[in-house]
Design a protein around this motif. Structure first.
Motif, short mmCIF file in Angstrom:
data_model
loop_
_atom_site.label_atom_id
_atom_site.label_comp_id
_atom_site.label_asym_id
_atom_site.label_seq_id
_atom_site.Cartn_x
_atom_site.Cartn_y
_atom_site.Cartn_z
N VAL A 56 0.93 -1.20 -0.05
CA VAL A 56 -0.09 -0.02 0.00
C VAL A 56 0.92 1.28 -0.05
N THR A 57 0.58 2.13 -0.60
CA THR A 57 1.20 3.42 -0.62
C THR A 57 0.46 4.38 -0.07
N PHE A 58 1.32 5.11 1.19
CA PHE A 58 0.92 5.95 2.22
C PHE A 58 1.26 7.42 2.12
N VAL A 59 0.49 8.26 2.49
CA VAL A 59 1.39 9.84 2.38
C VAL A 59 1.59 9.97 3.78
N GLY A 60 2.89 10.67 3.74
CA GLY A 60 3.26 11.06 5.21
C GLY A 60 3.83 12.34 5.11
N ALA A 61 3.54 12.81 6.48
CA ALA A 61 3.94 14.37 6.66
C ALA A 61 5.27 14.59 7.49
N HIS A 62 6.00 15.17 6.49
CA HIS A 62 7.57 15.30 7.04
C HIS A 62 7.58 16.31 8.16
N ASP A 63 8.18 15.98 9.42
CA ASP A 63 8.16 16.76 10.47
C ASP A 63 7.02 17.38 10.85
N ASP A 86 -7.52 14.61 7.22
CA ASP A 86 -7.34 14.78 5.48
C ASP A 86 -6.89 13.88 4.98
N GLY A 87 -6.07 12.86 5.55
CA GLY A 87 -5.67 11.60 4.92
C GLY A 87 -4.00 11.28 5.19
N TYR A 298 1.20 19.75 2.99
CA TYR A 298 0.45 18.70 2.43
C TYR A 298 -1.01 18.98 1.71
N GLU A 299 -1.47 20.34 2.14
CA GLU A 299 -2.63 20.73 1.66
C GLU A 299 -2.71 21.59 0.42
N TYR A 300 -1.29 21.79 0.11
CA TYR A 300 -1.21 22.63 -1.08
C TYR A 300 -1.41 21.80 -2.49
N GLY A 301 -2.00 22.28 -3.19
CA GLY A 301 -2.33 21.07 -4.17
C GLY A 301 -3.71 20.71 -4.41
N GLY A 302 -4.59 20.96 -3.18
CA GLY A 302 -5.97 20.81 -3.04
C GLY A 302 -6.27 19.08 -2.93
N GLY A 303 -5.25 18.36 -2.39
CA GLY A 303 -5.62 16.96 -2.20
C GLY A 303 -4.73 16.36 -3.36
N SER A 304 -3.95 16.81 -4.21
CA SER A 304 -3.10 16.01 -5.10
C SER A 304 -2.18 14.88 -4.63
N VAL A 305 -1.64 15.16 -3.22
CA VAL A 305 -0.85 14.31 -2.80
C VAL A 305 -1.50 12.91 -2.45
N PHE A 306 -2.79 12.89 -1.97
CA PHE A 306 -3.72 11.97 -1.70
C PHE A 306 -4.07 11.18 -3.08
N GLU A 307 -4.37 12.05 -4.13
CA GLU A 307 -4.92 11.51 -5.36
C GLU A 307 -3.85 10.54 -5.98
N GLY A 314 -4.98 2.05 -6.47
CA GLY A 314 -6.12 1.36 -7.35
C GLY A 314 -7.46 1.63 -6.67
N VAL A 315 -7.62 2.81 -6.04
CA VAL A 315 -8.95 3.34 -5.73
C VAL A 315 -9.39 4.58 -5.94
N THR A 316 -10.38 5.13 -5.98
CA THR A 316 -10.70 6.52 -6.27
C THR A 316 -10.53 7.26 -4.90
N TYR A 317 -9.99 8.51 -5.48
CA TYR A 317 -10.13 9.59 -4.37
C TYR A 317 -11.14 10.46 -4.52
N SER A 318 -11.92 10.42 -3.23
CA SER A 318 -13.27 11.21 -3.45
C SER A 318 -13.77 11.27 -1.73
N PRO A 319 -12.67 12.48 -1.24
CA PRO A 319 -13.12 12.69 0.08
C PRO A 319 -14.59 13.05 0.48
N ALA A 320 -15.02 12.68 1.57
CA ALA A 320 -16.41 13.19 1.71
C ALA A 320 -16.36 14.67 1.94
N THR A 321 -15.56 15.33 2.68
CA THR A 321 -15.38 16.77 2.72
C THR A 321 -14.09 16.99 2.07
N PRO A 322 -13.81 18.45 1.82
CA PRO A 322 -12.88 19.08 1.25
C PRO A 322 -11.62 18.93 2.32
N ILE A 323 -10.47 18.72 2.08
CA ILE A 323 -9.07 18.93 2.75
C ILE A 323 -8.92 20.50 3.24
#
Length: 365
Positions: A56-63, A86-87, A298-307, A314-323
């Motif tokens: 699985v690929t995970f997004v991490g927050a540096h520091d 936010d993810g 991480y929030e710069y890009g409007g969720g692009s890192v999570f996309e 192999g899943v769809t990025y469709s957050p229930a609420t905006p980040i």
């Protein structure tokens, strides 16, 4: 030798008794052996429950603890609760010994002190309790090479030791990690890595990073690659998990510092020096997806890192609420600067600390 003979009725009765005994062993009453629940949603998707943690690929927050706008060493605009909501699914941190107490500090506690590890982990525990179908990773930079027992004391104080996964051995190949569903079902949904001084025999749930994960270069100020930069000499890099450091720095007095001015493009799905570009480079070069992608702001890009991560999984990025939005709009958390600025005055106002750090040779992002 004595001979024995059984009637059909005796045989049938014996068979029934044996079946009853086996049934009682297998189907014990709930009070004696409660059945494990089976997770049907794992990290937001039913498709991930049967997926191994190492696949699985995970997004991490540096520091992740370095939050704020009034310090040039800040790498995130929102606190860890917002990050997790936010993810973000890996929280990286630098731990330092501050007068006998573990603090999370950037380079040194005189430059940016993000508070105690215990307060930080208390927040992590509260979030995990509120989100029972999520698997989360921690990556601890053990800056002062404290013994694992020091961390174990803090984990136990906040109740995270029992939620932590202990592997069967000190090193696992990418394919040998348990599935997200089994981690959730067993209640061991926190996986903690440490970059130095981990000891499997003393605290097995604090896992040595570089015998399980290799990393690409960090403090990048030009372009990203996918070469092995940090690992254990004996780690089989071709079959171990790997992490890409995808945060672009700018030079301040000749030293790297976080650069929010480029974050929209750095975090983007496509384009030069984007996260998507480095991801594709690594996938092509390594023949498999990165497991972790560490980013700043991480929030710069409007969720692009999570996309990028969703596509990888192999899943769809469709957050229930905006980040969260860049600049901290609509939140009481510390906010970011506008992406159109190189660096805000508030970030530059602390540039003097860099001079001191250079003088003492302690600068490290």
């Amino acid at each position: 030798m004595p001979s024995f003979s059984f009637t059909r009725a005796q045989v049938a009765l014996s068979t029934f008794a044996m079946i009853s005994l086996v049934s009682n062993l297998v189907y014990a009453s709930p009070t004696e052996s409660p059945p494990l629940r089976r997770a049907t949603i794992c990290n937001g998707s039913p498709d991930l429950c049967s997926r191994g943690f190492g696949n699985v690929t995970f997004v991490g927050a540096h520091d992740s603890y370095a939050v704020g706008t009034n310090n040039i060493f800040a790498t995130q605009d929102y606190n860890i609760t917002q990050q997790l909501n936010d993810g973000i699914r890996m929280l990286q941190m630098q731990a330092h010994n501050s007068s006998g107490v573990i603090h999370l500090c950037h380079t040194s506690c005189s430059l940016l002190d993000g508070g105690t590890l215990q307060a930080y982990l208390t927040t992590v525990k509260a979030w995990l309790d509120a989100n029972p179908n999520e698997v989360l990773s921690l990556l601890i930079v053990n800056s002062d090479t404290l013994p694992p027992s020091s961390y174990d004391t803090v984990f136990k104080a906040v109740g995270l030791d029992t939620m932590s996964y202990s592997p069967p051995s000190s090193s696992l190949l990418e394919s040998n990690w348990p599935t997200l569903g089994s981690l959730i079902d067993s209640g061991t949904r926190l996986i903690t890595f440490m970059d130095s001084n981990a000891n499997f025999n003393s605290v097995p749930y604090i896992i040595d990073e570089f015998t399980n994960i290799w990393e690409t270069a960090y403090d990048v100020t030009t372009s990203f690659d996918c070469n092995v930069n940090r690992s254990n000499a004996n780690t089989p890099t071709a079959t171990s998990m790997y992490l890409i450091n995808h945060f672009l720095d700018t030079l301040v007095l000749g030293q790297p510092a976080p650069d929010p001015s480029q974050a929209n493009q750095t975090n983007a799905v496509t384009g030069s020096n984007s996260l998507g570009e480095q991801f594709s480079l690594c996938t092509g070069q390594q023949g498999r997806n990165p497991n972790f992608m560490l980013v700043d702001f991480y929030e710069y890009g409007g969720g692009s890192v999570f996309e990028v991560a969703a596509t990888a999984n192999g899943v769809t990025y469709s957050p229930a609420t905006p980040i969260a939005t860049p600049g901290g709009t609509g939140s009481t958390s510390p906010s970011a600067t506008s992406s159109s600025l190189n660096l805000s005055f508030s970030r530059w106002s602390s540039v003097w600390v860099v001079i001191g750090s250079i003088a003492f040779g302690a600068f490290y992002i």
